[in-house]
Write a protein that holds these residues in place. Sequence first.
Motif, PDB file in Angstrom:
ATOM      1  N   LYS A   1      -4.461 128.552  87.751  1.00 61.79           N
ATOM      2  CA  LYS A   1      -5.148 129.851  87.864  1.00 61.79           C
ATOM      3  C   LYS A   1      -5.638 130.082  89.303  1.00 61.79           C
ATOM      4  O   LYS A   1      -5.598 131.212  89.807  1.00 61.79           O
ATOM      5  N   THR A   2      -6.081 128.988  89.923  1.00 64.02           N
ATOM      6  CA  THR A   2      -6.588 129.079  91.312  1.00 64.02           C
ATOM      7  C   THR A   2      -5.471 129.553  92.243  1.00 64.02           C
ATOM      8  O   THR A   2      -5.651 130.468  93.061  1.00 64.02           O
TER       9      THR A   2
ATOM     10  N   GLN B   1      -2.684 131.054  91.317  1.00 57.25           N
ATOM     11  CA  GLN B   1      -2.211 132.382  90.892  1.00 57.25           C
ATOM     12  C   GLN B   1      -3.092 133.492  91.485  1.00 57.25           C
ATOM     13  O   GLN B   1      -2.582 134.506  91.960  1.00 57.25           O
ATOM     14  N   ASP B   2      -4.415 133.268  91.456  1.00 57.54           N
ATOM     15  CA  ASP B   2      -5.352 134.270  92.026  1.00 57.54           C
ATOM     16  C   ASP B   2      -5.096 134.478  93.513  1.00 57.54           C
ATOM     17  O   ASP B   2      -5.078 135.610  94.000  1.00 57.54           O
TER      18      ASP B   2
ATOM     19  N   GLU C   1      -1.837 136.365  94.063  1.00 52.90           N
ATOM     20  CA  GLU C   1      -1.980 137.786  93.705  1.00 52.90           C
ATOM     21  C   GLU C   1      -2.727 138.547  94.812  1.00 52.90           C
ATOM     22  O   GLU C   1      -2.385 139.686  95.128  1.00 52.90           O
ATOM     23  N   ASP C   2      -3.731 137.878  95.365  1.00 55.39           N
ATOM     24  CA  ASP C   2      -4.474 138.501  96.478  1.00 55.39           C
ATOM     25  C   ASP C   2      -3.553 138.723  97.672  1.00 55.39           C
ATOM     26  O   ASP C   2      -3.573 139.783  98.304  1.00 55.39           O
TER      27      ASP C   2
END
Lengths: 293, 199
Positions: free
Chosen positions: B45-46, B48-49, B52-53
């Motif tokens: 998740k880290t 992926q975030d 995405e940013d």
Amino acid sequence: MFNSCIFVKYIKNEAYKILIIMSSKSKIRMSIGWIYPIGIFTSYIFLLLEFQLRRMLIQNGIEVRGVPYLTIILVALMFIILGILQWFRYRNRIYPVLGFLMGITTAQASFVFPHYNNPGLFGLTYFICFILIILFILINWNSLYSHERFEINSRRLFRLASERIIKADNGYTERPFSGGKTECTRDELLGFVRFLHGNYIIKPFYYENYVCLSFSMNTSLMVIYEGNEVSHVMIGYDGSVTVKLSDKDYKDYLEKLSFDQLCASFADIFIRFFDYYKKGYESRIMIELKSVK
Amino acid sequence: MDFKEAAKLGSCLSKDYAEDLFRLLVTYESISSSEAASRLNIHIKTVQDLMEDLFSLQILEREEVYEGKRPYFRYHLKVNKITMEIELKSFSGKEKNKDTRLQLKIRERKNAGVRFTTSRSSDYISNVVIWTGEGRNRSERKINLSMPQGRFLFHLPFPTAEFGTVKDIMKKARIDETNMPEIIDIVDVMIEFGAIETL
């Protein structure tokens, strides 16, 4: 008895007239110092009344002493209360001490009245207190005298500044007012300040870039350590003039005056006085101050 | 680049694993979040975030891939160089309103509940203390002023005086035009706190 009643009525009317004239002609609240002569004068009326009353009671066979205790106590209280009031107003400790001494001495006055046969110890303490008052006044004469002169001239300054100023809402602000500039040299300015101080118009405080000319109708100039503790005008060595009036002094005006105009008026007065001084017309300063109503 | 985007980019670059992730992105033709996470040994998740940013900042491009049951994104670099450029002059803003602000007629508000402290040299205001709120919520806010701001407030018309334009007061206080933005700033703040009133 009838004659004394007429006399009392006459005195009462005259005193009332004096008070009305004093309050209607002046824009500034009355000084506490005025209460002393009024109080003492009124006390004489009370004294006469009490004497008369006591004489009547004695004539009617009621046993009372011929000494007007009530008036004496009232006058003693007046001195003590006024001393405390002056302390609060002027922040000068001389006044409560003097008020207390005068109050105590007055309270003992009843024992030295001719009607009192044996004053005893109180007679002695009365004279000791009386001598203490004289000594106290002599020791603090400089402070008392200077304060009175400063206050009188400060009141004149405030009256002079308030001439031709319109009434307005309370616009007081703590900010200093920039009153423009005047042409001056350092020596001229210092000479001017010395002249004003010598005539008890202001008390000067010297700083690196300017001189602070303090004046006050409230806090005594004899007890302040910084010029900005009371109303003041600052004149820089470059000729800039800045005015700052204290809230207490502004509140002493009986009507609310336009604050900015009042500050501008103070700046104008000091610039004008300085011009008088530079042209050698110093006497005009005192004449102008004394002429103000 | 506007300030918000720059802040976002700064935040991305400041991550401990950002350098390693960019190394992977340069090395691989395309990479998924799970592949990068397993390679860097951090939570998926880290990664992926962050990806995405970077995608929203148009540094990465993504491609939806269908393998097995669920579709996922594969990321690859869109640019070979990142440059950050912020126009600081834009912060002064209101450029077009400056003339209007200079003509604004102002004076000190009566009983504004503001305390002005004068400097030792007594020719400018050194700070302003403003009280806001009532009762327990009452709080004190102290604003230390720059020299031009202090001189400006020193010459501000009194509550009962005529209103004066900002330009006139600046002239009276002998403030240079280069200090105009900071004067307009303090005027806006004082209007906001009700210490200055406008005509």
